[in-house]
Design a protein around this motif. Structure first.
Motif, PDB file in Angstrom:
ATOM      1  N   ILE A 127       0.844  -1.205   0.000  1.00 41.14           N
ATOM      2  CA  ILE A 127       0.000   0.000   0.000  1.00 41.14           C
ATOM      3  C   ILE A 127       0.876   1.251   0.000  1.00 41.14           C
ATOM      4  N   GLU A 128       1.962   1.221   0.786  1.00 37.84           N
ATOM      5  CA  GLU A 128       2.867   2.369   0.802  1.00 37.84           C
ATOM      6  C   GLU A 128       3.594   2.505  -0.535  1.00 37.84           C
ATOM      7  N   ALA A 129       3.872   1.375  -1.184  1.00 35.98           N
ATOM      8  CA  ALA A 129       4.498   1.424  -2.509  1.00 35.98           C
ATOM      9  C   ALA A 129       3.543   2.045  -3.519  1.00 35.98           C
ATOM     10  N   ILE A 130       2.272   1.693  -3.428  1.00 30.18           N
ATOM     11  CA  ILE A 130       1.261   2.270  -4.328  1.00 30.18           C
ATOM     12  C   ILE A 130       1.176   3.777  -4.101  1.00 30.18           C
ATOM     13  N   LYS A 131       1.193   4.199  -2.835  1.00 37.04           N
ATOM     14  CA  LYS A 131       1.152   5.632  -2.526  1.00 37.04           C
ATOM     15  C   LYS A 131       2.356   6.356  -3.127  1.00 37.04           C
ATOM     16  N   LEU A 132       3.523   5.729  -3.040  1.00 37.17           N
ATOM     17  CA  LEU A 132       4.729   6.344  -3.588  1.00 37.17           C
ATOM     18  C   LEU A 132       4.633   6.481  -5.109  1.00 37.17           C
ATOM     19  N   VAL A 133       4.127   5.458  -5.765  1.00 36.17           N
ATOM     20  CA  VAL A 133       3.935   5.531  -7.224  1.00 36.17           C
ATOM     21  C   VAL A 133       2.978   6.662  -7.561  1.00 36.17           C
ATOM     22  N   ARG A 134       1.899   6.777  -6.796  1.00 38.13           N
ATOM     23  CA  ARG A 134       0.926   7.848  -7.059  1.00 38.13           C
ATOM     24  C   ARG A 134       1.554   9.226  -6.883  1.00 38.13           C
ATOM     25  N   GLU A 135       2.357   9.395  -5.823  1.00 37.09           N
ATOM     26  CA  GLU A 135       2.995  10.694  -5.581  1.00 37.09           C
ATOM     27  C   GLU A 135       3.975  11.055  -6.686  1.00 37.09           C
ATOM     28  N   GLN A 136       4.701  10.074  -7.168  1.00 35.52           N
ATOM     29  CA  GLN A 136       5.750  10.332  -8.142  1.00 35.52           C
ATOM     30  C   GLN A 136       5.231  10.449  -9.564  1.00 35.52           C
ATOM     31  N   SER A 137       4.094   9.845  -9.858  1.00 38.77           N
ATOM     32  CA  SER A 137       3.654   9.763 -11.255  1.00 38.77           C
ATOM     33  C   SER A 137       2.351  10.471 -11.547  1.00 38.77           C
ATOM     34  N   ARG A 138       1.582  10.757 -10.525  1.00 35.53           N
ATOM     35  CA  ARG A 138       0.248  11.334 -10.709  1.00 35.53           C
ATOM     36  C   ARG A 138      -0.713  10.341 -11.376  1.00 35.53           C
ATOM     37  N   LEU A 139      -0.380   9.059 -11.342  1.00 29.73           N
ATOM     38  CA  LEU A 139      -1.313   8.048 -11.811  1.00 29.73           C
ATOM     39  C   LEU A 139      -2.427   7.919 -10.782  1.00 29.73           C
TER      40      LEU A 139
END
Length: 156
Positions: A127-139
């Motif tokens: 879940i924290e990895a998903i949050k990091l992807v969202r923060e970095q990519s705006r996906l």
């Protein structure tokens, strides 16, 4: 007298209909996708000034300095300052890549971010990895989850 009551009822019904139509059209406009945000790097002087202001607890002034240096919108500048790391000129924002291609997505990330995602997944914290992807990519959430679901640790 009855005609006045009928006219009043018709006017009230028309006003209600106009209100409903106006509400629906404004809801459609606000649900349009936002323009993509572009990360604008700033010079070392402005970066140092933002660092100094944030260290002094002057977030609003730091946002102003960032806006003056980059010309970004207020909301984008606030988001950027919220993610500010002292001593940096920019937190990398990865351009949105099609999540169907996890290898190219991983390659577009800074090595430190990819390594952090690897460590989060190795620690069983998707879940924290998903949050990091969202923060970095705006996906979005679904796309970020898809990226993490197909993530291959330690490969480029």
């Amino acid at each position: 007298m009855e005609t006045l009551v009928i006219i009043a009822i018709v006017i009230v019904v028309l006003l209600v209909l106009v209100g409903v139509v106006a509400t629906r059209s404004s809801a459609r406009r606000s649900s349009a996708p936002a323009a993509p945000r572009i990360e604008v790097p700033i010079g070392p002087d402005a970066s140092a000034e933002v660092d100094r202001l944030l260290a002094a607890g002057k977030k609003i002034e730091a946002i102003k300095v960032y806006r003056d240096a980059t010309g970004t919108r207020l909301a984008d500048a606030k988001d950027r300052i919220d993610r500010w790391a002292p001593g940096t000129t920019a937190v990398p924002i990865v351009p949105a890549v099609q999540p169907q291609d996890p290898a190219s997505f991983r390659a577009s990330l800074p090595a430190s971010v990819a390594a952090e995602i690897d460590s989060l997944l190795a620690a069983g914290r998707p879940i924290e990895a998903i949050k990091l992807v969202r923060e970095q990519s705006r996906l979005g959430l679904a796309e970020s989850k898809r990226v993490i679901d197909h993530w291959t640790p330690g490969t480029f």
